[in-house]
Design a protein around this motif. Structure first.
Motif, short mmCIF file in Angstrom:
data_model
loop_
_atom_site.label_atom_id
_atom_site.label_comp_id
_atom_site.label_asym_id
_atom_site.label_seq_id
_atom_site.Cartn_x
_atom_site.Cartn_y
_atom_site.Cartn_z
N TYR A 17 -5.17 1.74 -2.54
CA TYR A 17 -3.80 1.29 -3.08
C TYR A 17 -3.38 -0.04 -2.54
N ASN A 20 2.53 1.79 -3.37
CA ASN A 20 1.60 2.00 -4.43
C ASN A 20 1.12 3.54 -4.30
N LEU A 21 0.85 4.06 -2.99
CA LEU A 21 0.69 5.45 -2.47
C LEU A 21 1.69 6.22 -3.06
N HIS A 33 1.80 6.78 -6.90
CA HIS A 33 0.83 7.64 -7.42
C HIS A 33 0.72 9.07 -6.92
N MET A 92 0.96 -1.13 -0.11
CA MET A 92 -0.09 0.06 -0.17
C MET A 92 0.95 1.32 -0.02
#
Length: 431
Positions: free
Chosen positions: A308, A286-287, A290, A283
């Motif tokens: 995420y 991915n956070l 982005h 998470m």
């Protein structure tokens, strides 16, 4: 009675800090990493840490002691990291919660920088080392006795309301302080046998307390630190046997519940806690991928996991100093964080390799070696714990930076302003 004694000690430190700011730094360190006022009935609600910090700042303006203005590569990167956290704050997903933690982190980092202004001598370095050891060692001795008294059947927890309240966090702090205890023991004269034995007992109790926390990350950190100590030791066979015997004795003493929990390290893929951490790590990655500025402090939220995380229902704290910084401050923040500790590690290595032939400089090599061992514990154990902003590793950075400046001859025991004034007066009289 407890409140009275603690109040008198705190007032004495505050007043002394106005004259000698370095004493205020010792008081701040003691309060910040130990939280002694939490054991008081009336002082626990007072801004004791703020009062200590304020007295130290007033002392800097009024003191006749030397103030050491400099920027090292470590303090420079720390300031860049602080600046980056200020930049990422407005982009936080949860600003109110982020602002609260941001304030706390900024206070800690600011006082770390202040400490490097007012501390400069060997006396200051040794005083800081003793303050750290006494503050964390108190919980280690207390927890170790508790572990032996209960047969390891109950977990050891840290002081309530602090960074090290959890069993995993207190375990890592105890592990990191063991090498510092060893450093102080190495500086004792040969005649101080009882003091040396007391420090040996403190190290044993700290290790028992860390194991009694039933933290799997702590076990890995202890193993990594032991390996480094063995590798650097001159008598590897003897040291290996000693470590093996002590390790077996401690492990045999622990109950079956401890053994069962530690055995899950090999089957982490079947453990819900480990699975939750890995999900949180993805998470965070991915956070950050982005969001260039990360998500700000306190990103362990169901709404963000829904966006995420591979498993949106497994909301879990990152429990990793690396992924915690990555998720909160993005890849730039992680780079600055890693660069900071890379520089600290290299500087500690310079101390360890100190080639001075003078016996009085051996303490520099001892300090560098033990700080590196402590950092190994932080790097390994921190991979599974959320202690990115805790004071203790940054205090180790202070020890390393100041010792390097002494080794490089950039700091000397200069006369006080009063002594300089007297010298100038004598010079004018002679002319």
């Amino acid at each position: 009675m407890r409140d009275l004694v603690l109040g008198v000690v705190l007032l004495w430190l505050i007043f002394k800090a106005i004259k000698h700011p370095w004493i205020g730094i010792m008081g701040w360190t003691w309060i910040s990493i130990m939280n002694p006022h939490a054991y008081s009935y009336r002082l626990s609600e007072l801004p004791v840490a703020a009062a200590m910090a304020g007295s130290a700042m007033i002392g800097i303006l009024l003191t006749k002691d030397k103030i050491n203005y400099f920027v090292s590569r470590e303090s420079g990167v720390l300031m860049l990291f602080m600046l980056w956290m200020c930049i990422t704050l407005p982009f936080s997903f949860f600003f109110d919660r982020s602002f609260e933690l941001w304030t706390r982190v900024m206070k800690i980092d600011f006082m770390i920088l202040v400490a490097m202004l007012v501390l400069y001598s060997k006396k200051h370095i040794m005083a800081l080392a003793w303050t750290i050891v006494a503050s964390i060692g108190f919980y280690g001795v207390k927890g170790g006795v508790f572990t032996f008294a209960t047969g390891g059947s109950y977990r050891v927890w840290g002081p309530e309301g602090s960074y090290i309240e959890g069993n995993n966090e207190i375990a890592l702090a105890l592990i990191m302080v063991i090498p510092l205890i060893r450093f102080l023991q190495m500086q004792l004269p040969a005649t101080a046998k009882w003091a040396s034995r007391a420090l040996s007992m403190a190290m044993l109790l700290c290790a028992a307390s860390a194991l009694g926390s039933q933290s799997r990350g702590a076990l890995l950190a202890i193993a990594a630190m032991t390996l480094v100590l063995w590798w650097r030791g001159k008598r590897k066979l003897e040291m290996g046997l000693v470590f093996l015997v002590l390790g077996v004795m401690l492990i045999i003493f622990m109950p079956d519940s401890w053994t069962e929990r530690m055995s899950t390290i090999k089957t982490y893929d079947q453990d819900a806690s480990a699975g939750g951490r890995i999900n949180a790590w993805w998470m965070a990655f991915n956070l950050a991928s982005h969001n260039f500025f990360g998500g700000g402090f306190m990103v362990s939220s169901g709404s963000l996991f829904a966006l995420y995380a591979p498993d949106p229902n497994a909301v879990h704290a990152a429990h990793s100093i690396y992924f915690m910084v990555l998720g909160e401050h993005g890849f730039v923040g992680l780079f600055l964080f890693l660069l900071l500790w890379y520089f600290v590690w290299r500087s500690a290595g310079r101390l360890y390799r100190c080639s001075s032939s003078a016996a009085e400089d051996k303490w520099l090599s001892d300090l560098g070696a033990m700080c590196q061992v402590s950092l190994v514990g932080y790097f390994v154990g921190g991979a599974f714990l959320s202690l990115s902003y805790y004071d203790l590793p940054y205090n180790i950075m202070i020890l390393v930076v100041l010792a390097c400046r002494l080794m490089d001859g950039k700091v000397k025991e200069l006369p006080s302003p009063l002594e300089l004034g007297a010298d100038r007066a004598r010079a004018r009289n002679l002319t």
